[in-house]
Design a protein around this motif. Structure first.
Motif, mmCIF file in Angstrom:
data_model
loop_
_atom_site.group_PDB
_atom_site.id
_atom_site.type_symbol
_atom_site.label_atom_id
_atom_site.label_comp_id
_atom_site.label_asym_id
_atom_site.label_seq_id
_atom_site.Cartn_x
_atom_site.Cartn_y
_atom_site.Cartn_z
ATOM 1 N N GLU A 1 1.253 -0.908 -0.108
ATOM 2 C CA GLU A 1 -0.157 0.253 -0.052
ATOM 3 C C GLU A 1 0.710 1.196 0.035
ATOM 4 O O GLU A 1 0.393 1.964 -0.790
ATOM 5 C CB GLU A 1 -1.008 0.214 0.944
ATOM 6 C CG GLU A 1 -1.481 1.018 1.169
ATOM 7 C CD GLU A 1 -2.855 1.101 2.381
ATOM 8 O OE1 GLU A 1 -3.936 1.988 2.753
ATOM 9 O OE2 GLU A 1 -3.237 0.382 2.740
ATOM 10 N N GLU B 1 1.907 1.928 -3.419
ATOM 11 C CA GLU B 1 0.606 2.539 -4.708
ATOM 12 C C GLU B 1 1.021 3.353 -4.180
ATOM 13 O O GLU B 1 0.951 4.311 -5.036
ATOM 14 C CB GLU B 1 -0.279 0.963 -4.147
ATOM 15 C CG GLU B 1 -0.688 0.273 -4.322
ATOM 16 C CD GLU B 1 -1.954 -0.668 -4.133
ATOM 17 O OE1 GLU B 1 -2.819 -0.254 -6.085
ATOM 18 O OE2 GLU B 1 -2.371 -0.637 -2.678
ATOM 19 N N ASN C 1 4.503 -1.527 -10.730
ATOM 20 C CA ASN C 1 3.517 -1.529 -10.706
ATOM 21 C C ASN C 1 2.311 -1.417 -11.334
ATOM 22 O O ASN C 1 1.054 -1.924 -10.924
ATOM 23 C CB ASN C 1 3.593 0.516 -9.785
ATOM 24 C CG ASN C 1 1.639 0.901 -9.065
ATOM 25 O OD1 ASN C 1 1.357 0.283 -7.935
ATOM 26 N ND2 ASN C 1 1.168 1.647 -10.114
ATOM 27 N N GLN D 1 -0.927 -3.913 -10.057
ATOM 28 C CA GLN D 1 -1.883 -3.757 -10.913
ATOM 29 C C GLN D 1 -3.116 -5.306 -11.556
ATOM 30 O O GLN D 1 -4.413 -5.484 -11.393
ATOM 31 C CB GLN D 1 -2.723 -2.199 -10.828
ATOM 32 C CG GLN D 1 -1.831 -1.254 -10.351
ATOM 33 C CD GLN D 1 -2.385 -1.090 -8.671
ATOM 34 O OE1 GLN D 1 -3.885 -1.412 -8.968
ATOM 35 N NE2 GLN D 1 -1.367 -0.911 -8.266
#
Length: 415
Positions: A371, A374, A408, A412
């Motif tokens: 997290e 992100e 990233n 996802q």
């Protein structure tokens, strides 16, 4: 009379024989340190490190330029770098110092244009990436570092690179394409109606600066393929993450997927650092010191759980900074400049180090919070700071940032 005959025999038989023996001795001596080289005219540029030359014996050889790493055709800068090599050496005579060969048609060597080392010239201008494999050459390392620091060529700002990419129209090499360079250095198409090419014309795949006014030479092909080039740019240069322009196939190309069957894990990592080594722009350089931050993640095939990790690395040479200025890092922090997102890494006992005569190496591989990563990626600028005996701070290079975005992007898709 007999004396004259004997004398003539000595002149025409014995002396040439002695010269032959002398030449053979020279050949034997020179064979101890052979200097192998070929020369010829550059008739084709396949990439920024691969060219074709028509040799003096009329044979055609493929030359791989030592010192410049190969570049994938999916790299948006591929054609830009290729065309800049063409501008430098196309249709000119070069000398190739042979350093290795499979046969006389496939050669690895140092390419010289007069007194100019072509690899050094290209690296200095930023139109190639230094190949760290094989023998290290200080001049090539310095040329790459100069291009990186002065943001030339491949290391230029994205806005400049995008403009070059749009202008660099690739022409497919097939049976329908080749050019004729006349004795005045003017480029013609092979269908050109002007047949007065002169006695010293040559067939080539690369243009000169002057184009035939009648057939338009190379410009004819540029205009023919420009619509297709622009169509591909519209498709490929699409935003993936907050407006950053990445090629989808480039993202796939730079992501490595490996499966650990024993542990039941799939690991996703980037090959950017591995492809270009210590001279990569995914490595931040400060003098002789380098800093690496490399995210990657794994997925448990049984539970679907994601393990996000970050490799960090610091190296410094003894011959410049000495041990008194070495960092001996204890913590690394990444900061999202625009949104103040933070990611902290404390290596602790997981950090390893090696102190040698050449210098210091420190590295670690740590779990990080997915997290936090992100949130960090919601920022357009990421600042990194290594803390230790001393500290060092820098912003991610453009290619480092692309590496982070690619990881990233895949994360996802996988999570």
């Amino acid at each position: 009379m007999k004396k004259w005959i004997v004398l003539l025999l000595a002149v025409f038989v014995l002396i040439p024989t002695l010269w032959c023996h002398a030449d053979s001795r020279k050949t034997q001596n020179s064979s101890k340190k052979p200097v192998k080289a070929i020369s010829g005219y550059v008739i084709g540029i396949k990439s920024c490190n691969e060219i074709a030359i028509r040799r003096d014996d009329e044979k055609v050889s493929i030359i791989f330029i030592v010192g410049i790493a190969g570049m994938s055709e999916s790299d948006p800068m591929f054609e830009v770098c290729r065309q800049n090599l063409s501008k430098l050496i196309a249709n000119k005579k070069v000398l190739v110092k042979i350093l290795g060969a499979y046969d006389d048609t496939l050669i690895f060597g140092q390419v010289m244009l007069g007194k100019t080392d072509v690899a050094q010239k290209m690296l200095s201008a930023g139109w190639g990436i230094y190949n760290t494999e094989g023998k290290k050459m200080k001049a090539y390392e310095q040329a790459t570092e100069s291009a990186h620091q002065k943001e030339r060529g491949y290391f230029a700002p994205e806005e400049e690179k995008e403009e070059w990419i749009r202008e660099a129209v690739p022409i497919p090499y097939d049976e329908n394409y080749h050019l004729i360079i006349d004795s005045k250095g003017i480029t013609h198409n092979f269908t050109c109606e002007e047949r007065n090419f002169g006695k010293k014309f040559m067939v080539s795949y690369e243009p000169t600066r002057k184009q035939c006014e009648s057939c338009k030479g190379y410009d004819y092909w540029v205009e023919k393929y420009r619509p297709e080039h622009e169509r591909r740019l519209r498709e490929n240069l699409q935003p993936i993450v907050h407006g950053e322009k990445l090629l989808p196939d480039r993202v796939k190309e730079h992501i490595l997927l490996s499966t650990d069957k024993m542990e039941g894990m799939e690991w996703y990592s980037s090959n950017r650092v591995k492809l270009r080594g210590r001279s990569s722009s995914t490595v931040y350089r400060d003098g002789d010191a380098i800093f690496v931050v490399e995210p990657y993640f794994g997925k448990d095939l049984a539970t679907g759980k994601i393990l996000f990790r970050m490799r960090t690395r610091y190296e410094d040479f003894r011959d410049r900074n000495y041990d008194s200025e070495w960092i001996f890092y204890e913590r690394v922090q990444l900061l999202g400049v625009e949104n103040d997102a933070r990611l902290n890494i404390v290596p602790g006992s997981q950090k390893e180090s090696n102190v040698a005569d050449s210098g210091l190496q420190e590295w670690s591989d740590n779990l990080i919070d997915a997290e936090d990563f992100e949130n960090l990626m919601k920022s357009k600028t990421i600042r990194v700071k290594f803390y230790g005996k001393y500290s060092r701070e820098f912003d991610l290079t453009r290619e480092q940032f692309l590496m982070f975005e690619e990881i990233n992007y895949i994360y996802q898709k996988v999570k």
